[in-house]
Design a protein around this motif. Structure first.
Motif, mmCIF file in Angstrom:
data_model
loop_
_atom_site.group_PDB
_atom_site.id
_atom_site.type_symbol
_atom_site.label_atom_id
_atom_site.label_comp_id
_atom_site.label_asym_id
_atom_site.label_seq_id
_atom_site.Cartn_x
_atom_site.Cartn_y
_atom_site.Cartn_z
ATOM 1 N N THR A 353 18.387 -22.094 40.470
ATOM 2 C CA THR A 353 18.408 -23.388 41.175
ATOM 3 C C THR A 353 17.369 -24.343 40.602
ATOM 4 O OG1 THR A 353 19.133 -22.280 43.197
ATOM 5 C CG2 THR A 353 18.186 -24.478 43.423
ATOM 6 N N LEU A 354 16.146 -23.859 40.412
ATOM 7 C CA LEU A 354 15.086 -24.719 39.875
ATOM 8 C C LEU A 354 15.383 -25.144 38.443
ATOM 9 C CD1 LEU A 354 11.933 -22.877 41.279
ATOM 10 C CD2 LEU A 354 12.941 -25.011 42.091
ATOM 11 N N THR A 355 15.983 -24.244 37.659
ATOM 12 C CA THR A 355 16.328 -24.589 36.269
ATOM 13 C C THR A 355 17.374 -25.700 36.237
ATOM 14 O OG1 THR A 355 15.838 -22.318 35.552
ATOM 15 C CG2 THR A 355 17.212 -23.669 34.103
ATOM 16 N N CYS A 356 18.399 -25.557 37.068
ATOM 17 C CA CYS A 356 19.450 -26.585 37.109
ATOM 18 C C CYS A 356 18.890 -27.917 37.589
ATOM 19 C CB CYS A 356 20.589 -26.132 38.021
ATOM 20 S SG CYS A 356 21.504 -24.707 37.394
ATOM 21 N N MET A 357 18.040 -27.864 38.595
ATOM 22 C CA MET A 357 17.436 -29.108 39.096
ATOM 23 C C MET A 357 16.595 -29.778 38.027
ATOM 24 S SD MET A 357 16.295 -28.000 42.959
ATOM 25 C CE MET A 357 15.387 -29.520 43.177
ATOM 26 N N SER A 358 15.811 -28.985 37.273
ATOM 27 C CA SER A 358 14.960 -29.567 36.226
ATOM 28 C C SER A 358 15.801 -30.210 35.129
ATOM 29 C CB SER A 358 14.061 -28.472 35.637
ATOM 30 O OG SER A 358 13.252 -27.882 36.621
ATOM 31 N N THR A 359 16.833 -29.489 34.708
ATOM 32 C CA THR A 359 17.655 -29.989 33.598
ATOM 33 C C THR A 359 18.410 -31.250 33.994
ATOM 34 O OG1 THR A 359 17.914 -27.696 32.866
ATOM 35 C CG2 THR A 359 19.422 -29.329 31.940
ATOM 36 N N ILE A 360 19.035 -31.209 35.162
ATOM 37 C CA ILE A 360 19.815 -32.378 35.609
ATOM 38 C C ILE A 360 18.894 -33.561 35.894
ATOM 39 C CG2 ILE A 360 21.329 -33.237 37.438
ATOM 40 C CD1 ILE A 360 22.423 -30.381 37.681
ATOM 41 N N CYS A 399 8.283 -34.716 32.122
ATOM 42 C CA CYS A 399 7.719 -34.216 33.380
ATOM 43 C C CYS A 399 8.666 -33.229 34.050
ATOM 44 C CB CYS A 399 7.425 -35.374 34.330
ATOM 45 S SG CYS A 399 6.075 -36.429 33.802
ATOM 46 N N PHE A 400 9.961 -33.580 34.046
ATOM 47 C CA PHE A 400 10.954 -32.660 34.628
ATOM 48 C C PHE A 400 11.084 -31.387 33.793
ATOM 49 C CE2 PHE A 400 12.615 -36.642 36.615
ATOM 50 C CZ PHE A 400 12.583 -36.210 37.929
ATOM 51 N N LEU A 401 11.152 -31.543 32.474
ATOM 52 C CA LEU A 401 11.422 -30.392 31.603
ATOM 53 C C LEU A 401 10.225 -29.457 31.463
ATOM 54 C CD1 LEU A 401 13.488 -32.128 28.755
ATOM 55 C CD2 LEU A 401 14.319 -30.661 30.600
ATOM 56 N N CYS A 402 8.995 -29.944 31.680
ATOM 57 C CA CYS A 402 7.840 -29.048 31.547
ATOM 58 C C CYS A 402 7.862 -27.940 32.603
ATOM 59 C CB CYS A 402 6.536 -29.832 31.597
ATOM 60 S SG CYS A 402 6.073 -30.399 33.253
ATOM 61 N N SER A 403 8.614 -28.159 33.677
ATOM 62 C CA SER A 403 8.719 -27.118 34.708
ATOM 63 C C SER A 403 9.463 -25.894 34.193
ATOM 64 C CB SER A 403 9.416 -27.665 35.952
ATOM 65 O OG SER A 403 10.748 -28.062 35.648
ATOM 66 N N LEU A 404 10.291 -26.062 33.149
ATOM 67 C CA LEU A 404 11.015 -24.916 32.597
ATOM 68 C C LEU A 404 10.074 -23.894 31.962
ATOM 69 C CD1 LEU A 404 14.091 -26.712 30.953
ATOM 70 C CD2 LEU A 404 13.973 -25.556 33.168
ATOM 71 N N MET A 405 8.892 -24.330 31.570
ATOM 72 C CA MET A 405 7.927 -23.410 30.966
ATOM 73 C C MET A 405 7.355 -22.429 31.987
ATOM 74 S SD MET A 405 5.883 -25.969 28.395
ATOM 75 C CE MET A 405 5.131 -24.623 27.519
ATOM 76 N N PHE A 406 7.565 -22.735 33.279
ATOM 77 C CA PHE A 406 7.067 -21.861 34.338
ATOM 78 C C PHE A 406 8.116 -20.823 34.764
ATOM 79 C CE2 PHE A 406 4.531 -25.628 34.470
ATOM 80 C CZ PHE A 406 3.267 -25.228 34.876
ATOM 81 N N ILE A 407 9.335 -20.972 34.264
ATOM 82 C CA ILE A 407 10.442 -20.082 34.658
ATOM 83 C C ILE A 407 10.755 -19.137 33.503
ATOM 84 C CG2 ILE A 407 12.796 -19.993 35.585
ATOM 85 C CD1 ILE A 407 12.452 -22.908 36.435
ATOM 86 N N GLY A 408 11.186 -17.923 33.810
ATOM 87 C CA GLY A 408 11.534 -16.944 32.789
ATOM 88 C C GLY A 408 10.412 -15.941 32.564
#
Length: 616
Positions: A353-360, A399-408
């Motif tokens: 969910t968080l990944t989709c929200m960040s990407t979109i 700013c949105f995409l940097c959150s992906l570095m916290f997932i995985g």
């Protein structure tokens, strides 16, 4: 207590009767045990299983019927039984005409065949006058009694084995040749005149097999291997009592067959086949340990579950064993299993969910940027500092995409740069807003008569403000990475059942300083924008900056207690959510009103409307 005539039987039986134990071990000779058995029958002590030693396990009671209820179900050890070859045939050749033991033979004969010898005095003295005459030619093979039942001889079989051992020792002594002997000067013992110690030497070294196949020998201590039968007293079909062999204990047997017992052949008291339980505490299963009860015998204990993180994989364990650091007990606490590894994964619903929200969400600023570029000549875009708006919209996708570095799955390199990347892109974003706010104030003040602030409204001023703010954050981040950088760690303290893969920030102080610096920039922007919210301008952006910075600060102030109260992957999820929420606050508050006017109120985005608002 052999000093008492009754062997202190009343007291002993009283203790047995009041005891809750169902199984009693009686170690005594048959002569000393008889008063106790009679007292048990007198006090009606039944339901107790007696365990006998070799001294009385097979002894015949004087009155079996009297002790039937007491002895039924008794189990114990007995001397090994066996059949002596040729003994039955020899016994059947006994005849009163034999000169050796004639008197004893006649007594046995008259008792066995219920007759008497006419020529002699009645030996038994118990037969009446109307009995048949003993001829002496009666056939002993026709009798079935204890006399000719040689199938379960015990002391006799032991004597037979001992005689064979001595015979073999004498044979070895006789076969010895001088010069090959084991005594002084390699001489042999004189078979016709030997010393007892010489015979003992040969007995200790004897080794032979019986006709049954069992081997007889003595160990270094002169002891034969222990061989016992396990016997059980049972009721016979005729109402008497018989001794049944139900197992054996043989140290000379092959490994795995030393102790054998057929539990299905055992009849306990009251004819039950189920093994009785005689303990004040049941066995502790795996996962528990035995804790002794204060003031009670060692066999009385409580089964206590193993402490957290420890197991016991055996029945009746006295202690529990701690699992390795990377393992945790199963629910039964009987074995250690690898600990599950926890992190905010892309595959789980929260991570997805968080990944989709960040990407979109990262696509929204790009769309707005294209809209601004397309309408860059319109008054609403020009009036709100077109270049800074474009730079802000370029920073927001990051700013949105940097959150992906916290997932995985956490990696060392991700841990090293993710907070720094977050701090730098948000510093750029908030610096742009701060520059826009200051430029709004400078633009208004420059319009006043006699003002010399017009030179400060040029684009290079806003870029200088952004560069200074960004440089200070950069210095802070470089210092952080140089002195105490973040690193990957396996956390087993927060939740002992899990291995939490997480990034340790290294220096918490540096992290909160970085976050505090962002809050400082946002606070300055909020304060300046709040003071400039009533400036006379058709498109006064100060009020939108006020709302965006208020929302931005609210998100990160709420993040502080939320992150401190969460654990594991949820701490990371809280920071990702805060990044997305604060980024959306800027996008919505700063650009939603402008996009609405551009797309749905084009009449408001015209020079005539601007001039009209300016005159009013």
């Amino acid at each position: 207590m052999t000093s008492y005539p009754d062997r202190n039987a009343p007291h002993i039986v009283k203790v047995i009767k009041t005891s809750t134990a169902k199984v009693m071990i009686l170690y005594a000779a048959s002569l000393d045990l008889l008063p106790i058995l009679k007292e048990m029958e007198k006090q009606n002590v039944t339901g107790k299983v007696l365990v006998a030693n070799t001294g009385w396990s097979t002894a015949v009671a004087p009155s079996p019927q009297m002790l039937l209820a007491v002895l039924h179900g008794t189990i114990g050890l007995a001397l090994q039984s066996g059949t002596i070859p040729g003994l039955k045939q020899f016994l059947n050749t006994i005849n009163p005409s034999m000169s050796l033991g004639r008197a004893w033979t006649k007594i046995f004969w008259e008792s066995a065949f219920k007759c008497r010898f006419i020529s002699d005095k009645n030996e038994t003295g118990s037969l009446g006058t109307n009995v048949k005459e003993c001829s002496g030619s009666e056939n002993l093979e026709s009798l079935q009694n204890v006399y000719n039942d040689v199938s379960s001889l015990r002391p006799t079989y032991s004597i037979y084995t001992a005689v064979l051992a001595v015979a073999n020792a004498l044979k070895d002594m006789n076969n010895c040749k001088n010069g090959e002997g084991t005594f002084s000067k390699r001489l042999c013992a004189n078979i016709k005149d030997f010393q007892s110690w010489q015979l003992l030497y040969y007995i200790k070294n004897v080794r032979f097999k019986l006709k049954s196949g069992k081997e007889v020998y003595f160990d270094e201590n002169g002891d034969p291997p222990a061989v016992y039968d396990i016997v059980n007293r049972q009721l016979s079909p005729s109402g008497g009592m018989i001794t049944v062999k139900v197992g054996s204990y043989d140290l000379a047997a092959l490994p795995g067959k030393i102790f054998t017992i057929n539990t299905s052949s055992i009849l306990w008291h009251s004819g039950e086949t189920q093994v009785p339980i005689s303990v004040c505490s049941h066995s502790c299963p795996p996962g528990f340990w035995k804790a002794g009860r204060r003031g009670e015998p060692a066999c009385c204990y409580d089964c206590v579950p193993c402490p957290q993180g420890e197991i016991s994989n055996q029945t009746d364990s006295f202690t529990c064993v701690k699992c390795p650091w990377d393992m945790w007990p199963n629910p039964e606490k009987s074995s250690c299993l690898p600990k599950p590894i926890e992190y905010l994964s892309y595959e789980e619903p929260l991570g997805t969910t968080l990944t989709c929200m960040s990407t979109i969400s990262s696509l929204i600023p790009v769309v707005i940027l294209k809209l601004f570029i397309h309408f860059k000549a319109t008054p609403i875009v020009k009036a709100n500092n077109y270049s800074l708006s474009c730079l802000l919209l370029l920073s927001l996708p990051f700013c949105f995409l940097c959150s992906l570095m916290f997932i995985g799955f956490p990696k060392p390199e991700n841990c090293l740069v993710r907070q720094v990347a977050f701090g730098m892109v948000f510093s750029l974003c908030v610096s742009c807003i701060l520059a826009k706010t200051i430029m709004v104030v400078f633009a208004f003040m420059a319009t006043k008569p006699g003002s010399n602030l017009k030179k400060w409204t040029r684009p290079w001023v806003s870029y200088m403000i952004i560069s200074i703010c960004l440089f200070l954050q950069f210095i802070l981040c470089v210092t952080w990475l140089s002195l105490d950088p973040p690193f990957l760690e396996q956390n087993i303290e927060t939740q002992p059942r899990l291995i939490i893969l997480q990034c340790n920030e290294g220096s918490p102080t540096a992290f909160w300083c970085m976050l505090g610096y962002l809050g400082l920039l946002a606070t300055i922007s909020f304060v300046v924008a709040f003071l400039a919210r009533r400036l006379p301008d058709s498109f006064n952006e100060a009020k939108y900056i006020t709302f965006s910075m208020l929302a931005f600060l609210s998100v990160w102030v709420s993040y502080i207690p939320a992150s401190l109260s969460s654990q594991g992957k949820y701490t990371v999820a809280m920071e990702v959510f805060a990044i997305l929420a604060s980024s959306w606050a800027i996008v919505f508050c700063m650009f939603a009103p402008k996009c609405f006017i551009i797309l749905f109120r084009p009449s408001m985005n015209s020079r005539e409307y601007v001039m009209k608002k300016a005159r009013t």
